[in-house]
Write a protein that holds these residues in place. Structure first.
Motif, PDB file in Angstrom:
ATOM      1  N   LEU A 105      -4.940  20.064  -0.300  1.00  9.43           N
ATOM      2  CA  LEU A 105      -4.675  19.739   1.101  1.00  9.43           C
ATOM      3  C   LEU A 105      -3.176  19.790   1.422  1.00  9.43           C
ATOM      4  CD1 LEU A 105      -5.554  18.858   3.845  1.00  9.43           C
ATOM      5  CD2 LEU A 105      -5.935  16.562   2.982  1.00  9.43           C
TER       6      LEU A 105
ATOM      7  N   ILE B  92      -3.379  12.829   5.607  1.00  7.55           N
ATOM      8  CA  ILE B  92      -4.614  12.123   5.222  1.00  7.55           C
ATOM      9  C   ILE B  92      -4.354  10.760   4.616  1.00  7.55           C
ATOM     10  CG2 ILE B  92      -6.198  14.024   4.781  1.00  7.55           C
ATOM     11  CD1 ILE B  92      -5.281  13.442   1.731  1.00  7.55           C
TER      12      ILE B  92
ATOM     13  N   GLN C 124     -10.541  14.417  -7.193  1.00  9.71           N
ATOM     14  CA  GLN C 124      -9.965  13.891  -5.957  1.00  9.71           C
ATOM     15  C   GLN C 124      -8.482  14.271  -5.863  1.00  9.71           C
ATOM     16  OE1 GLN C 124     -11.435  12.605  -3.506  1.00  9.71           O
ATOM     17  NE2 GLN C 124      -9.956  11.463  -2.301  1.00  9.71           N
TER      18      GLN C 124
ATOM     19  N   GLY D 269     -20.160  13.941  -3.698  1.00 10.74           N
ATOM     20  CA  GLY D 269     -18.798  13.635  -3.296  1.00 10.74           C
ATOM     21  C   GLY D 269     -18.717  12.698  -2.095  1.00 10.74           C
TER      22      GLY D 269
ATOM     23  N   GLY E  45       6.375  17.989   4.107  1.00  9.28           N
ATOM     24  CA  GLY E  45       5.345  18.659   3.321  1.00  9.28           C
ATOM     25  C   GLY E  45       5.499  20.166   3.326  1.00  9.28           C
TER      26      GLY E  45
ATOM     27  N   LEU F 138     -10.026   8.831   1.574  1.00 13.95           N
ATOM     28  CA  LEU F 138     -11.077   9.787   1.923  1.00 13.95           C
ATOM     29  C   LEU F 138     -11.885  10.205   0.700  1.00 13.95           C
ATOM     30  CD1 LEU F 138      -9.433  12.236   4.480  1.00 13.95           C
ATOM     31  CD2 LEU F 138     -10.839  10.238   4.895  1.00 13.95           C
ATOM     32  N   SER F 139     -13.169  10.460   0.918  1.00  9.51           N
ATOM     33  CA  SER F 139     -14.021  10.961  -0.157  1.00  9.51           C
ATOM     34  C   SER F 139     -13.767  12.464  -0.310  1.00  9.51           C
ATOM     35  CB  SER F 139     -15.485  10.712   0.189  1.00  9.51           C
ATOM     36  OG  SER F 139     -15.872  11.555   1.247  1.00  9.51           O
ATOM     37  N   PRO F 140     -14.162  13.042  -1.471  1.00  9.81           N
ATOM     38  CA  PRO F 140     -13.982  14.489  -1.656  1.00  9.81           C
ATOM     39  C   PRO F 140     -14.596  15.304  -0.514  1.00  9.81           C
ATOM     40  CG  PRO F 140     -14.629  13.472  -3.720  1.00  9.81           C
ATOM     41  CD  PRO F 140     -14.671  12.388  -2.680  1.00  9.81           C
ATOM     42  N   GLN F 141     -15.771  14.883  -0.041  1.00 12.26           N
ATOM     43  CA  GLN F 141     -16.400  15.593   1.077  1.00 12.26           C
ATOM     44  C   GLN F 141     -15.486  15.596   2.297  1.00 12.26           C
ATOM     45  OE1 GLN F 141     -19.024  17.316   1.625  1.00 12.26           O
ATOM     46  NE2 GLN F 141     -20.345  16.947  -0.140  1.00 12.26           N
ATOM     47  N   GLU F 142     -14.897  14.419   2.570  1.00 10.73           N
ATOM     48  CA  GLU F 142     -14.052  14.300   3.750  1.00 10.73           C
ATOM     49  C   GLU F 142     -12.757  15.103   3.584  1.00 10.73           C
ATOM     50  OE1 GLU F 142     -15.423   9.900   5.351  1.00 10.73           O
ATOM     51  OE2 GLU F 142     -14.185  10.046   3.561  1.00 10.73           O
ATOM     52  N   VAL F 143     -12.202  15.085   2.358  1.00 12.32           N
ATOM     53  CA  VAL F 143     -10.977  15.862   2.119  1.00 12.32           C
ATOM     54  C   VAL F 143     -11.269  17.337   2.374  1.00 12.32           C
ATOM     55  CG1 VAL F 143      -9.254  16.557   0.417  1.00 12.32           C
ATOM     56  CG2 VAL F 143     -10.070  14.212   0.443  1.00 12.32           C
ATOM     57  N   GLN F 144     -12.434  17.802   1.920  1.00 11.00           N
ATOM     58  CA  GLN F 144     -12.785  19.211   2.126  1.00 11.00           C
ATOM     59  C   GLN F 144     -12.868  19.538   3.613  1.00 11.00           C
ATOM     60  OE1 GLN F 144     -15.949  20.847  -0.433  1.00 11.00           O
ATOM     61  NE2 GLN F 144     -15.569  19.134  -1.791  1.00 11.00           N
ATOM     62  N   LYS F 145     -13.369  18.584   4.383  1.00 10.17           N
ATOM     63  CA  LYS F 145     -13.452  18.818   5.834  1.00 10.17           C
ATOM     64  C   LYS F 145     -12.064  18.934   6.461  1.00 10.17           C
ATOM     65  CE  LYS F 145     -16.694  16.985   8.635  1.00 10.17           C
ATOM     66  NZ  LYS F 145     -17.602  15.955   9.181  1.00 10.17           N
ATOM     67  N   VAL F 146     -11.142  18.058   6.002  1.00  4.42           N
ATOM     68  CA  VAL F 146      -9.785  18.117   6.537  1.00  4.42           C
ATOM     69  C   VAL F 146      -9.139  19.450   6.158  1.00  4.42           C
ATOM     70  CG1 VAL F 146      -7.517  17.012   6.569  1.00  4.42           C
ATOM     71  CG2 VAL F 146      -9.568  15.600   6.443  1.00  4.42           C
ATOM     72  N   ILE F 147      -9.362  19.882   4.910  1.00  7.26           N
ATOM     73  CA  ILE F 147      -8.814  21.178   4.476  1.00  7.26           C
ATOM     74  C   ILE F 147      -9.340  22.282   5.391  1.00  7.26           C
ATOM     75  CG2 ILE F 147      -8.840  22.916   2.619  1.00  7.26           C
ATOM     76  CD1 ILE F 147      -8.853  20.631   0.596  1.00  7.26           C
TER      77      ILE F 147
ATOM     78  N   LEU G 227      -8.118  17.886  -4.967  1.00  9.94           N
ATOM     79  CA  LEU G 227      -8.395  18.151  -3.552  1.00  9.94           C
ATOM     80  C   LEU G 227      -7.208  17.761  -2.678  1.00  9.94           C
ATOM     81  CD1 LEU G 227     -12.114  17.044  -3.310  1.00  9.94           C
ATOM     82  CD2 LEU G 227     -11.217  19.276  -2.659  1.00  9.94           C
TER      83      LEU G 227
ATOM     84  N   SER H  58     -18.311   9.049  -0.099  1.00 11.31           N
ATOM     85  CA  SER H  58     -17.581   7.806  -0.305  1.00 11.31           C
ATOM     86  C   SER H  58     -18.577   6.656  -0.408  1.00 11.31           C
ATOM     87  CB  SER H  58     -16.627   7.558   0.861  1.00 11.31           C
ATOM     88  OG  SER H  58     -17.365   7.304   2.032  1.00 11.31           O
TER      89      SER H  58
ATOM     90  N   SER I 294      -5.412   8.021   1.789  1.00 10.63           N
ATOM     91  CA  SER I 294      -5.852   8.294   0.417  1.00 10.63           C
ATOM     92  C   SER I 294      -7.277   7.827   0.146  1.00 10.63           C
ATOM     93  CB  SER I 294      -4.899   7.611  -0.561  1.00 10.63           C
ATOM     94  OG  SER I 294      -4.895   6.218  -0.292  1.00 10.63           O
TER      95      SER I 294
ATOM     96  N   PHE J  22       0.084  25.555   3.864  1.00  8.19           N
ATOM     97  CA  PHE J  22       1.354  26.290   3.912  1.00  8.19           C
ATOM     98  C   PHE J  22       1.298  27.572   3.082  1.00  8.19           C
ATOM     99  CE2 PHE J  22       2.179  21.701   4.245  1.00  8.19           C
ATOM    100  CZ  PHE J  22       2.594  21.677   5.562  1.00  8.19           C
TER     101      PHE J  22
ATOM    102  N   TYR K 250      -7.404  22.392   8.671  1.00 10.04           N
ATOM    103  CA  TYR K 250      -6.090  23.028   8.534  1.00 10.04           C
ATOM    104  C   TYR K 250      -6.253  24.539   8.440  1.00 10.04           C
ATOM    105  CZ  TYR K 250      -3.086  18.926   7.633  1.00 10.04           C
ATOM    106  OH  TYR K 250      -2.358  17.769   7.736  1.00 10.04           O
ATOM    107  N   MET K 251      -7.224  24.971   7.612  1.00  9.92           N
ATOM    108  CA  MET K 251      -7.358  26.391   7.377  1.00  9.92           C
ATOM    109  C   MET K 251      -7.819  27.122   8.631  1.00  9.92           C
ATOM    110  SD  MET K 251      -6.120  25.834   4.521  1.00  9.92           S
ATOM    111  CE  MET K 251      -5.441  27.479   4.547  1.00  9.92           C
TER     112      MET K 251
END
Lengths: 399, 119
Positions: A29, B13, A22, A117, B78, B17-26, A25, A119, B15, A34, B29-30
């Motif tokens: 992010l 984000i 986590q 992964g 950031g 969020l689940s790993p799946q959700e973090v990957q979606k946010v990434i 990740l 939640s 804090s 950047f 951005y990308m």
């Protein structure tokens, strides 16, 4: 990723592996937007997670001895990984999460959390359960893994049979979570369905787990996934089977699904996956809703009820029955299961009753059921769909 | 075409969020970055070190250094992107679906003044 790290740290350090991944990740992010995505994103994440795990271990004085062995490996282990190795790690992790000494509900929750992964909230929605209950279930399961202890490995051939059933259940839930994401902003998360299919393909690709029931499950998932592109409209709203553009169904997935269904028929044991895949296949080969063989779908649901009695299956049977014999027959069947406590948080029951009363011309009663459905947990597109239906009930003349 | 500096403050984000959700946010951005790169609008971008910075002031001829970068510790910068656009409106258009704004993050846009006509 968690699987690989946990396999390396040992199953007793599952929480540590999850926390480290986590953190990695979150670091990705705050960096990649950047700096751009590194050439090997998985390798980058794994290295950051591994460094983080070492940091976390260092803080815990009681774990000093473990740290020494881990550090020795850190220095020698390569950062990038050979293709396919990750699949093995995930499979080994799934078998650990599905170990027979763990209670069945915990197996599923643990796999979704650790391999998928997800939640705690997402798992709770998929199980129609309270988040606190799932969190507790996970804590207890992890304690049990530490105490037994259960290792992270693909079981030897003689032990695979019983342990595979639980793995298949987990894949199926995994898939359903993607197919109808509860409570989230998007109804379908194709990548989750793709992940469940990928793991299913790893199973049939391994000689130890290349079994008819696995092919049946894979057939079911492929056939369901073929409808994903047609299931929502361009604004992300849910479309009924009758409203879907069947031309948008993915023919390649249907062909793969039918192929696996054929290979599933080689065994002598019929599983719920066989029957559910047969239902999905009946839909997949029909030109439209009217020409669908609803009578045979009802018969498949009868078979399913024998294999896996559940109010959710009864609910689906009732909807098929309404198609085969008219809305009155469907309403009667639904009212028989309306009081079932399992369905108390399930929006589809009042939604189906609303739909059938609407078809029967009783808009007032239909509206009451749609209102009831809106009080239950739904994803945002499901909610918009229900609101649209409710509008139709209130203004039937302008429709 | 003018140049604009987009400064990203705070994190995009929560804090929880689940790993799946973090990957979606990434992913979000990308894909925003990829779109700008594809159009040749992204000139430069850098991440800045989190939780660090110095603020300098002159006080009676002496340099006074305080930890920064900002009074409120939440206001961490950031990173930044340097992009090319026709107008502020177009930059705002570019940022209308930006994932940084889904979370508690803030974006600041400044136009870089073109001084080339002054030789």
């Amino acid at each position: 990723m968690v699987s690989r790290l946990a396999r390396w740290l040992g199953s007793a350090r599952l929480d540590l592996a999850e926390e480290a991944v986590q953190d990695a990740l979150v670091r990705a992010l705050s960096t990649w937007p950047f700096s751009g995505v590194p050439a090997e994103p998985r390798g980058w994440l794994f290295q950051v997670a591994r460094n983080r795990a070492v940091d976390l271990l260092r803080r815990d004085a009681a774990l000093r001895s473990k740290l020494d062995s881990v550090r020795a490996e850190t220095e020698s282990a390569p950062v990038s990984e050979p293709a396919g190795a990750l699949g093995d790690d995930e499979l080994a992790m799934m078998f650990m999460c599905c170990h027979p000494v763990l209670p069945p509900p915990a197996r599923v929750a643990l796999t979704l959390k650790t391999v998928g992964g997800f939640s705690v909230e997402e798992i709770a929605a998929a199980f129609l359960a309270e988040p606190e209950a799932i969190a507790q279930r996970l804590v207890r399961a992890k304690r049990q893994i530490r105490e037994e202890p259960i290792s992270i490995e693909i079981p030897p051939k003689g032990e695979i049979g019983g342990r595979l059933d639980s793995v298949l259940d987990v894949l199926y839930l995994f898939f359903n979570e993607g197919y109808s994401a509860h409570g989230g902003p998007n109804l379908t998360r194709a990548e989750l369905c793709g992940e469940a299919i990928r793991l299913g393909e790893i199973l049939v690709g391994n000689s130890a787990t290349d079994l008819p029931a696995v092919h049946a499950l894979l057939a079911l998932m492929l056939l369901q996934a073929s409808r994903l592109p047609a299931r929502v409209d361009e604004t992300g709203d849910l479309l009924l089977l009758a409203e879907q553009d069947r031309g948008a169904w993915d023919r390649a997935l249907i062909a793969r699904g039918l192929g696996h269904l054929e290979r599933a028929a080689s065994g002598d044991r019929i599983t719920a996956y066989h029957v559910e895949a047969a239902i999905a296949a009946t839909h997949a080969v029909a030109d439209d809703e009217a020409s669908t063989d609803w009578a045979s779908i009802v018969r498949h649901y009868d078979d399913l009820l024998e294999l896996k009695p559940s109010p959710v299956v009864e609910l689906n049977r009732a909807i098929a029955l309404a198609k085969a014999e008219g809305s009155a027959a469907g309403i009667e069947a639904l009212e028989r299961i309306a009081g079932d406590p399992v369905l108390a948080r399930y929006y589809l029951l009042p939604a189906a009753l609303g739909r059938l009363w609407l078809e029967a011309g009783d808009t007032e009663r239909a509206a009451r059921y749609y209102e009831e459905a809106l009080t239950r947990p739904t994803s945002a597109p499901e909610r918009r769909f229900l609101e649209r239906q409710l509008m139709r009930c209130r203004r039937p003349a302008t429709a | 075409m003018a140049k604009y500096l987009i400064i990203a403050r705070g994190t995009g984000i929560p804090s929880t969020l689940s790993p799946q959700e973090v990957q979606k946010v990434i992913q979000k951005y990308m894909s925003w970055n990829a779109n700008l790169r594809k159009d040749g609008r992204m000139l430069h971008s850098e991440k800045l070190r989190a939780g660090e910075g110095r603020v300098l002031r002159g006080q009676g001829g002496k340099m006074v250094v305080t930890d920064g970068p900002y009074v409120e510790s939440k206001e961490v910068v950031g990173g930044f992107w340097l992009v090319e656009a026709k107008s502020y409106d177009e930059v705002l258009q570019m940022l209308s679906n930006h994932p940084h704004l889904d979370g508690p993050g803030i974006l600041e846009v400044r136009e870089i003044e073109d001084l080339s006509h002054l030789g």
